[in-house]
Design an enzyme around this catalytic site. Structure first.
Site, PDB file in Angstrom:
ATOM      1  N   ARG A 265     -11.184   9.801   1.293  1.00  0.00           N
ATOM      2  CA  ARG A 265     -11.198  10.464   2.603  1.00  0.00           C
ATOM      3  C   ARG A 265     -12.428  11.326   2.781  1.00  0.00           C
ATOM      4  NH1 ARG A 265      -4.607  11.321   2.440  1.00  0.00           N
ATOM      5  NH2 ARG A 265      -4.161   9.094   2.705  1.00  0.00           N
TER       6      ARG A 265
ATOM      7  N   LYS B  26      -2.284  -1.548  -3.695  1.00  0.00           N
ATOM      8  CA  LYS B  26      -3.116  -0.342  -3.648  1.00  0.00           C
ATOM      9  C   LYS B  26      -2.214   0.879  -3.717  1.00  0.00           C
ATOM     10  CE  LYS B  26      -6.506   2.056  -0.730  1.00  0.00           C
ATOM     11  NZ  LYS B  26      -7.171   2.091   0.581  1.00  0.00           N
TER      12      LYS B  26
ATOM     13  N   SER C 135     -10.239   5.364  -5.114  1.00  0.00           N
ATOM     14  CA  SER C 135     -11.214   6.432  -5.305  1.00  0.00           C
ATOM     15  C   SER C 135     -10.776   7.474  -6.327  1.00  0.00           C
ATOM     16  CB  SER C 135     -11.501   7.108  -3.966  1.00  0.00           C
ATOM     17  OG  SER C 135     -10.302   7.661  -3.416  1.00  0.00           O
TER      18      SER C 135
ATOM     19  N   TYR D  57     -15.045   0.642  -7.437  1.00  0.00           N
ATOM     20  CA  TYR D  57     -16.311   1.366  -7.308  1.00  0.00           C
ATOM     21  C   TYR D  57     -17.140   1.272  -8.593  1.00  0.00           C
ATOM     22  CZ  TYR D  57     -13.747   3.248  -3.335  1.00  0.00           C
ATOM     23  OH  TYR D  57     -13.012   3.362  -2.180  1.00  0.00           O
TER      24      TYR D  57
ATOM     25  N   LYS E 187       0.854  -1.187   0.000  1.00  0.00           N
ATOM     26  CA  LYS E 187       0.000   0.000   0.000  1.00  0.00           C
ATOM     27  C   LYS E 187       0.889   1.235   0.000  1.00  0.00           C
ATOM     28  CE  LYS E 187      -3.780   2.263   2.532  1.00  0.00           C
ATOM     29  NZ  LYS E 187      -4.689   2.150   3.694  1.00  0.00           N
TER      30      LYS E 187
ATOM     31  N   ARG F 151       0.512  10.087   6.131  1.00  0.00           N
ATOM     32  CA  ARG F 151       0.680   8.653   6.393  1.00  0.00           C
ATOM     33  C   ARG F 151       1.951   8.079   5.774  1.00  0.00           C
ATOM     34  NH1 ARG F 151      -5.701   8.004   5.391  1.00  0.00           N
ATOM     35  NH2 ARG F 151      -6.363   8.643   7.460  1.00  0.00           N
TER      36      ARG F 151
END
Length: 293
Positions: free
Chosen positions: A175, A218, A244, A283, A165, A187
């Protein structure tokens, strides 16, 4: 799917047209539609009413994801329910675990966080989750969760590890959906440098040794080389998370008439498959299922 409290709630995510925060009754309706379309699984994220430093909403037996998982399994028992096992949606600071008091850098305290992840995973499986998907990139998180599940009698529950990731700008719209933007710092102290491909192989080898059953890469779109390298390095199933920002770019272009949405979506998903993905989290799933039918 993004679960929220309430009834009859369907709040469209501003930066993700067609994606909604849903109350549990709406989650169940959506799960039935998903199953009827032939989609084999969903992944659940939760937005609690209250957040705190202990991420209580993540591991509480009556947490929003726990309640959503139970409701879906009761309504659609053959639909596989994956749950995101992370803490960022539930902490008041938006980071994926414990922080030192007064620390504004976002450096997570790794080992204490592992104890929270164990509690969270066991609570989620008790609620009906079929697959645990830890996404926080804590060192040793697969081993910790595996030991917690085994001690609770859940030896047969598989772990889909977010093994590779990256600290990516493509996560921005998520988010908005999960209301999990860090309140300070970022992060990058626990997610990977996008320039570093070799680290992905190191990370997946560690997770395999700790007991991961499936491996996630990811994001997916800018990381198809990583999907390929991971697939060449292991016989475990490899998942690609079509995140996203990737979704939002196509949606925005399609809504402006700049691209053919169906063709671009299917070409993108085909690229993930060609790169070696055995599973694709996207999605676009409902649209893709209809177009494939």
């Amino acid at each position: 799917m993004f679960a929220v409290l309430g009834e009859g709630v369907a709040n469209e995510v501003r930066s993700m047209p067609g994606v909604y925060q849903l109350s549990i009754d709406k989650i169940v309706e959506e799960a039935k539609e998903v199953y009827d379309l032939g989609i084999p699984a969903i992944i659940l994220f939760g937005i609690p009413a209250d957040k705190d430093a202990e991420a209580t909403g993540a591991w509480h037996d009556h947490g929003i994801v726990q309640r959503a998982a139970t409701a879906v399994k009761q309504a659609v028992p053959d639909l596989v329910v994956i749950v995101d096992t992370c803490l960022c949606e539930y902490t008041s600071h938006g980071h994926c675990g414990y922080l030192e008091v007064g620390d504004l850098t976002g450096r997570v305290l790794n080992d204490p966080t592992l104890e929270l992840l164990k509690k969270t995973a066991v609570s989620q499986v008790n609620a009906g989750a079929d697959i645990i998907a830890p996404s926080g990139m804590m060192d040793g998180f697969v081993q910790a969760i595996r030991s917690g599940l085994d001690a609770a009698g859940f030896e047969d529950i598989p772990i889909l590890s977010y093994a590779a990731k990256y600290a990516s700008a493509y996560y921005g719209p998520f988010r908005d959906a999960a209301e999990s933007t860090p309140q300070f710092g970022d992060r990058r102290t626990y997610q990977m440098n996008p320039a570093n491909g070799r680290e992905a192989i190191k990370e997946i080898e560690l997770d395999i040794a700790e007991g991961a059953d499936m491996l996630m890469v990811k994001p997916a779109l800018a990381y198809m080389d990583i999907i390929w390298r991971v697939k060449q390095a292991t016989n475990l199933p490899v998942a690609a998370y079509n995140v996203s920002g990737e979704y939002a770019m196509i949606k925005a272009a399609a809504l402006n008439g700049w691209v053919d949405e169906q063709r671009v979506v299917m070409e993108t998903l085909l690229g993930f498959k060609r790169a070696g993905a055995d599973l694709i989290l996207t999605y676009h799933a409902k649209d893709a299922a209809r177009w494939l039918d």
